[in-house]
Design an enzyme around this catalytic site. Structure first.
Site, short mmCIF file in Angstrom:
data_model
loop_
_atom_site.label_atom_id
_atom_site.label_comp_id
_atom_site.label_asym_id
_atom_site.label_seq_id
_atom_site.Cartn_x
_atom_site.Cartn_y
_atom_site.Cartn_z
N ASP A 8 0.90 -1.23 -0.01
CA ASP A 8 0.08 -0.13 -0.05
C ASP A 8 0.91 1.29 -0.10
O ASP A 8 2.15 1.26 -0.12
CB ASP A 8 -0.97 0.05 1.32
CG ASP A 8 -0.21 0.19 2.68
OD1 ASP A 8 0.87 0.33 2.40
OD2 ASP A 8 -1.06 0.55 3.37
N CYS A 65 3.46 -2.83 4.00
CA CYS A 65 2.40 -1.55 4.52
C CYS A 65 3.05 -0.78 5.13
O CYS A 65 4.40 -0.84 5.43
CB CYS A 65 1.08 -2.13 4.95
SG CYS A 65 1.16 -3.13 6.51
N GLY A 66 2.59 -0.09 6.11
CA GLY A 66 3.05 0.86 7.10
C GLY A 66 4.00 0.29 8.15
O GLY A 66 5.15 0.42 8.44
N THR A 67 3.27 -0.85 8.71
CA THR A 67 3.91 -1.72 9.82
C THR A 67 4.25 -3.15 9.44
O THR A 67 4.77 -3.87 10.04
CB THR A 67 2.99 -1.44 10.76
OG1 THR A 67 1.65 -2.20 10.46
CG2 THR A 67 2.83 -0.30 11.64
N GLY A 68 3.32 -3.58 8.44
CA GLY A 68 3.54 -5.01 7.91
C GLY A 68 2.31 -5.70 8.44
O GLY A 68 1.97 -6.72 7.94
N VAL A 69 1.54 -4.84 9.31
CA VAL A 69 0.66 -5.83 10.30
C VAL A 69 -0.73 -5.77 9.59
O VAL A 69 -1.44 -6.97 9.31
CB VAL A 69 0.36 -5.16 11.59
CG1 VAL A 69 -0.89 -5.83 12.43
CG2 VAL A 69 1.66 -5.28 12.53
N HIS A 98 9.91 -22.72 10.57
CA HIS A 98 8.71 -23.50 11.28
C HIS A 98 7.26 -23.27 11.03
O HIS A 98 6.67 -24.15 10.95
CB HIS A 98 8.75 -22.45 12.66
CG HIS A 98 9.72 -22.95 13.52
ND1 HIS A 98 9.91 -22.70 15.07
CD2 HIS A 98 11.00 -23.81 13.57
CE1 HIS A 98 10.89 -23.32 15.57
NE2 HIS A 98 11.73 -23.80 14.61
N ASN A 99 7.01 -21.92 10.15
CA ASN A 99 5.69 -21.98 9.77
C ASN A 99 5.49 -22.13 8.23
O ASN A 99 4.37 -21.87 7.60
CB ASN A 99 5.44 -20.34 10.10
CG ASN A 99 5.50 -20.02 11.66
OD1 ASN A 99 6.37 -19.15 11.80
ND2 ASN A 99 4.95 -20.72 12.39
N ARG A 109 7.43 1.80 7.24
CA ARG A 109 7.49 2.76 8.25
C ARG A 109 8.31 2.45 9.59
O ARG A 109 8.38 3.11 10.49
CB ARG A 109 6.12 3.70 8.59
CG ARG A 109 5.45 4.07 7.46
CD ARG A 109 4.07 4.77 7.77
NE ARG A 109 3.42 5.33 6.70
CZ ARG A 109 2.16 5.29 6.65
NH1 ARG A 109 1.21 4.87 7.66
NH2 ARG A 109 1.50 5.89 5.57
N HIS A 133 6.48 -29.40 12.88
CA HIS A 133 6.07 -28.09 12.23
C HIS A 133 5.01 -28.18 11.21
O HIS A 133 4.02 -27.35 10.89
CB HIS A 133 7.14 -27.23 11.91
CG HIS A 133 8.16 -26.76 12.87
ND1 HIS A 133 7.79 -26.14 13.81
CD2 HIS A 133 9.41 -27.29 13.16
CE1 HIS A 133 8.85 -26.23 14.88
NE2 HIS A 133 9.92 -27.02 14.43
N ARG A 136 1.46 -28.90 12.70
CA ARG A 136 0.82 -27.68 13.07
C ARG A 136 0.41 -26.88 12.09
O ARG A 136 -0.95 -26.38 11.81
CB ARG A 136 1.84 -26.87 13.84
CG ARG A 136 2.10 -27.55 15.21
CD ARG A 136 3.73 -26.91 15.87
NE ARG A 136 3.84 -27.79 17.01
CZ ARG A 136 5.08 -27.90 17.55
NH1 ARG A 136 5.89 -27.12 16.92
NH2 ARG A 136 5.27 -28.51 18.62
C1 RB5 Z 1 -1.91 3.12 6.12
O1 RB5 Z 1 -1.99 4.45 6.67
C2 RB5 Z 1 -1.39 2.19 7.15
O2 RB5 Z 1 -2.61 2.16 8.11
C3 RB5 Z 1 -0.95 0.83 6.87
O3 RB5 Z 1 0.14 1.14 5.88
C4 RB5 Z 1 -0.53 -0.42 7.51
O4 RB5 Z 1 0.36 0.37 8.68
C5 RB5 Z 1 -1.56 -0.95 8.61
O5 RB5 Z 1 -1.38 -1.88 9.23
#
Ligand code: RB5
Length: 148
Positions: A8, A65-69, A98-99, A109, A133, A136
């Site tokens: 993103d 993405c910003g955090t990968g999360v 493992h996964n 970021r 593994h 699982r």
């Molecule tokens: C976008 O602003 C940000 O929320 C997205 O890149 C990501 O970090 C979400 O987890």
């Protein structure tokens, strides 16, 4: 290897750093967008990137993405995808060992391009260990099937 990559706006610049790095190592990189820092929604790009893996065009997927999360949460909703957020070389190795992750998520970021390159290299050099593994992972597949 054939590598799908998608991001993103928060991961765009990291994606742009990783593409020439991986191509320079002889890999075929399938760029699934996004194509600028204009705001977009990460689930759309999780789907585009993971679609290349599920369609057999890519050996694995890199999602940024910003955090990968957020993009990893979206990817893990797709049947057959196992995506791990990697913020260290150790985690990168373990998500493969493992996964048997078929996707890795990186934070544009939160992770420097230099570390991101080391993370991708560590993931690609690691091998799935199988054994307990695999048992699982089979249970994860069963969880997916029970959701249908
Ligand atoms: C976008 O602003 C940000 O929320 C997205 O890149 C990501 O970090 C979400 O987890």
């Amino acid at each position: 290897m054939n590598i799908a990559i998608a991001a993103d706006h928060g991961g765009y610049s990291l994606k742009q750093e990783l593409i020439p790095y991986l191509e320079g190592k002889g890999h075929n990189v399938i760029d699934c967008g996004t194509d600028s820092e204009e705001s977009v929604d990460y689930p759309d790009f999780a789907e585009k990137g993971c679609g290349k893996y599920l369609g057999g065009e890519a050996d694995f997927v890199i999602l940024c993405c910003g955090t990968g999360v957020g993009i990893s949460i979206a990817a893990n909703k797709i049947n057959g995808i196992r995506c791990g957020v990697c913020n260290s070389v150790q985690v990168a190795r373990l998500v493969k060992q493992h996964n048997n992750a078929n996707a890795i998520a990186l934070g544009g970021r939160t992770t420097t391009p230099e570390l991101a390159k080391e993370i991708v290299d560590a993931y690609m050099s690691a091998e799935f260990m199988g054994g307990r593994h695999q048992r699982r992972i089979d249970k994860i597949t069963e969880l997916e099937q029970r959701q249908k």
